[in-house]
Design a protein around this motif. Sequence first.
Motif, PDB file in Angstrom:
ATOM      1  N   GLY A   1      -6.938  -2.347  -5.737  1.00  0.00           N
ATOM      2  CA  GLY A   1      -8.158  -3.531  -5.331  1.00  0.00           C
ATOM      3  C   GLY A   1      -7.065  -4.473  -4.133  1.00  0.00           C
ATOM      4  N   GLN A   2      -6.106  -4.475  -4.435  1.00  0.00           N
ATOM      5  CA  GLN A   2      -5.120  -5.537  -3.912  1.00  0.00           C
ATOM      6  C   GLN A   2      -4.635  -5.157  -3.050  1.00  0.00           C
ATOM      7  N   VAL A   3      -4.732  -3.599  -3.011  1.00  0.00           N
ATOM      8  CA  VAL A   3      -3.478  -2.981  -1.482  1.00  0.00           C
ATOM      9  C   VAL A   3      -5.006  -2.363  -0.988  1.00  0.00           C
ATOM     10  N   LEU A   4      -6.320  -2.594  -1.185  1.00  0.00           N
ATOM     11  CA  LEU A   4      -6.973  -1.904   0.074  1.00  0.00           C
ATOM     12  C   LEU A   4      -7.493  -4.021   0.300  1.00  0.00           C
ATOM     13  N   ASP A   5      -7.830  -4.146  -0.041  1.00  0.00           N
ATOM     14  CA  ASP A   5      -8.082  -5.652   0.674  1.00  0.00           C
ATOM     15  C   ASP A   5      -6.898  -6.056   1.727  1.00  0.00           C
ATOM     16  N   TYR A   6      -5.676  -6.009   1.134  1.00  0.00           N
ATOM     17  CA  TYR A   6      -5.020  -6.442   2.378  1.00  0.00           C
ATOM     18  C   TYR A   6      -4.938  -5.619   3.382  1.00  0.00           C
ATOM     19  N   PHE A   7      -4.984  -4.186   2.973  1.00  0.00           N
ATOM     20  CA  PHE A   7      -4.972  -3.006   4.145  1.00  0.00           C
ATOM     21  C   PHE A   7      -6.217  -3.468   5.177  1.00  0.00           C
ATOM     22  N   LYS A   8      -7.826  -3.814   4.910  1.00  0.00           N
ATOM     23  CA  LYS A   8      -8.538  -4.661   5.872  1.00  0.00           C
ATOM     24  C   LYS A   8      -8.215  -5.890   6.320  1.00  0.00           C
ATOM     25  N   LEU A   9      -7.546  -6.253   6.114  1.00  0.00           N
ATOM     26  CA  LEU A   9      -8.019  -7.521   6.925  1.00  0.00           C
ATOM     27  C   LEU A   9      -6.433  -7.556   7.968  1.00  0.00           C
ATOM     28  N   LYS A  10      -5.764  -6.092   8.141  1.00  0.00           N
ATOM     29  CA  LYS A  10      -4.652  -6.566   9.047  1.00  0.00           C
ATOM     30  C   LYS A  10      -5.475  -5.136   9.955  1.00  0.00           C
ATOM     31  N   LYS A  11      -4.670  -5.412  10.639  1.00  0.00           N
ATOM     32  CA  LYS A  11      -5.035  -4.817  12.687  1.00  0.00           C
ATOM     33  C   LYS A  11      -4.124  -3.620  12.301  1.00  0.00           C
ATOM     34  N   GLY A  12      -3.764  -2.407  11.529  1.00  0.00           N
ATOM     35  CA  GLY A  12      -3.152  -1.170  11.613  1.00  0.00           C
ATOM     36  C   GLY A  12      -2.838  -0.745  10.447  1.00  0.00           C
ATOM     37  N   ASP A  13      -2.211  -0.037  10.224  1.00  0.00           N
ATOM     38  CA  ASP A  13      -2.117   0.740   8.947  1.00  0.00           C
ATOM     39  C   ASP A  13      -1.363   0.540   8.234  1.00  0.00           C
ATOM     40  N   LEU A  14      -0.931   0.600   7.028  1.00  0.00           N
ATOM     41  CA  LEU A  14      -0.641   0.580   5.859  1.00  0.00           C
ATOM     42  C   LEU A  14       0.285   1.215   4.946  1.00  0.00           C
ATOM     43  N   ALA A  15       1.856   0.761   5.020  1.00  0.00           N
ATOM     44  CA  ALA A  15       2.574   1.427   4.142  1.00  0.00           C
ATOM     45  C   ALA A  15       3.078   0.579   2.748  1.00  0.00           C
ATOM     46  N   ILE A  16       2.829   0.925   1.805  1.00  0.00           N
ATOM     47  CA  ILE A  16       3.083   0.291   0.331  1.00  0.00           C
ATOM     48  C   ILE A  16       4.770   0.481   0.849  1.00  0.00           C
ATOM     49  N   TYR A  17       5.542  -0.732  -0.098  1.00  0.00           N
ATOM     50  CA  TYR A  17       6.999  -0.423  -0.670  1.00  0.00           C
ATOM     51  C   TYR A  17       6.937  -1.242  -1.936  1.00  0.00           C
ATOM     52  N   TYR A  18       8.524  -1.492  -1.884  1.00  0.00           N
ATOM     53  CA  TYR A  18       9.214  -1.644  -3.227  1.00  0.00           C
ATOM     54  C   TYR A  18      10.620  -2.132  -3.026  1.00  0.00           C
ATOM     55  N   GLN A  19      11.715  -2.539  -4.102  1.00  0.00           N
ATOM     56  CA  GLN A  19      12.901  -2.646  -3.320  1.00  0.00           C
ATOM     57  C   GLN A  19      13.433  -2.052  -4.651  1.00  0.00           C
TER      58      GLN A  19
ATOM     59  N   PHE B   1       2.256   6.845  -0.333  1.00  0.00           N
ATOM     60  CA  PHE B   1       0.973   5.568  -0.754  1.00  0.00           C
ATOM     61  C   PHE B   1       1.201   4.655   0.550  1.00  0.00           C
ATOM     62  N   TYR B   2      -0.266   5.754   1.107  1.00  0.00           N
ATOM     63  CA  TYR B   2      -0.094   4.888   2.392  1.00  0.00           C
ATOM     64  C   TYR B   2      -2.107   4.686   2.639  1.00  0.00           C
ATOM     65  N   CYS B   3      -2.264   3.342   3.446  1.00  0.00           N
ATOM     66  CA  CYS B   3      -3.180   3.228   4.232  1.00  0.00           C
ATOM     67  C   CYS B   3      -3.766   3.477   6.069  1.00  0.00           C
ATOM     68  N   LEU B   4      -4.402   4.716   5.939  1.00  0.00           N
ATOM     69  CA  LEU B   4      -4.916   4.959   8.214  1.00  0.00           C
ATOM     70  C   LEU B   4      -6.236   4.618   7.756  1.00  0.00           C
ATOM     71  N   ARG B   5      -6.546   3.903   9.274  1.00  0.00           N
ATOM     72  CA  ARG B   5      -7.795   3.645  10.092  1.00  0.00           C
ATOM     73  C   ARG B   5      -8.607   4.733  10.581  1.00  0.00           C
ATOM     74  N   LYS B   6      -9.725   4.803  10.638  1.00  0.00           N
ATOM     75  CA  LYS B   6      -9.911   5.999  10.908  1.00  0.00           C
ATOM     76  C   LYS B   6      -9.586   6.754  12.903  1.00  0.00           C
ATOM     77  N   GLU B   7      -8.592   5.248  13.368  1.00  0.00           N
ATOM     78  CA  GLU B   7      -8.605   6.016  14.724  1.00  0.00           C
ATOM     79  C   GLU B   7      -7.447   6.255  14.812  1.00  0.00           C
ATOM     80  N   SER B   8      -6.929   6.467  13.610  1.00  0.00           N
ATOM     81  CA  SER B   8      -5.725   6.684  13.565  1.00  0.00           C
ATOM     82  C   SER B   8      -5.441   8.454  12.991  1.00  0.00           C
TER      83      SER B   8
END
Length: 344
Positions: free
Chosen positions: A152-170, A213-220
């Motif tokens: 849910g935290q990932v989805l909330d951040y994705f919905k706040l941004k105006k772009g696609d999203l890729a998760i990363y870790y160190q 682990f990616y989130c893509l907008r419908k526009e993409s």
Amino acid sequence: VVSSLAMKCVILVAGHGVQLEREIEKDVSGAYSHLIGVPKALLPASLEQQSSNKPLLPGNTILDHWWSALKSRQQFTDIYLVTNADKYKYYERWASANGFPEANVINDGSTTLSNSLGAMADLELAIRTKKIADDIMVVAGDMLFDHNFDVGQVLDYFKLKKGDLAIYYQLEEGEETQTRGIVEVDNDTGRIENFLEKPKPSETASRRASPVFYCLRKESLNLVSRYTEEHQLRSQRALGLFMSWLVKETTVYGMKLPTKFQLIGHVGLMEYQRATSWFTMRRLQSLQSVSNPITFRCYARVGLIGNPSDGFHGKTIAFTISNYWAEVTIVESAKLVSPALPVL
């Protein structure tokens, strides 16, 4: 709180990686004989089941953990599973046993590595055949993940941004960049400037690894079709190569999670043992980090004179009875997470 939007999820499990299966077959100890032929996403996620000849316990496979994490959020209107013809029956049985819609299990028709479509073609197949026109989350179903992250935290951040999203870790010390997709992120904007597919250490200073682990907008979504059409070779259809291309075509943000992911796709038996050992250790640490429970009792009371609600202004003489009580226990949840801003 970000309002819920229509969103689909696509779980990719159509890979034909054979190294692990071959090493399980060759293992002379016989400890893994019950896992011969089992698809990678349906392998046990933790040590207590991976080296036992007992029947596999339900709810303990890698895919079970993804299904549990995704369905608990109730933020997806549909979840799809893309597999191959060789392992389709396994996933069909898993779907039937776990309340997953069998109509959402997609068969890409491939039977071996030589005629496999590639991950991008599998994703495009799901989008096209299921007529997906919403934002989507894409994950690899054969990937172990830490318990301490919230979808849910990932989805909330994705919905706040105006772009696609890729998760990363160190990356941890000792992990190599050649086994991961590596992202170079603008620390001020959070935008991914470069996505490098398994680079040599000399090719980047970044230690930020991006799993599937990616989130893509419908526009993409049209870019998924375009990339697949322009790249016909299976070797060109890796998701990491698509992301390398995508960051140059549109805005892609990165979100850092304080965890790591272990992909089982192309590993041998030793790497699988190491990954499940890590998963088991993290689960035990998660359980051990839960605070000691707080318990209080309220004993029954018998009034002798007066009543708290009558005309004596709440004055009363009463006795408590030690062998009747109501008891409340408060314990820290190992799963409930209070959403916080992502770490950049």
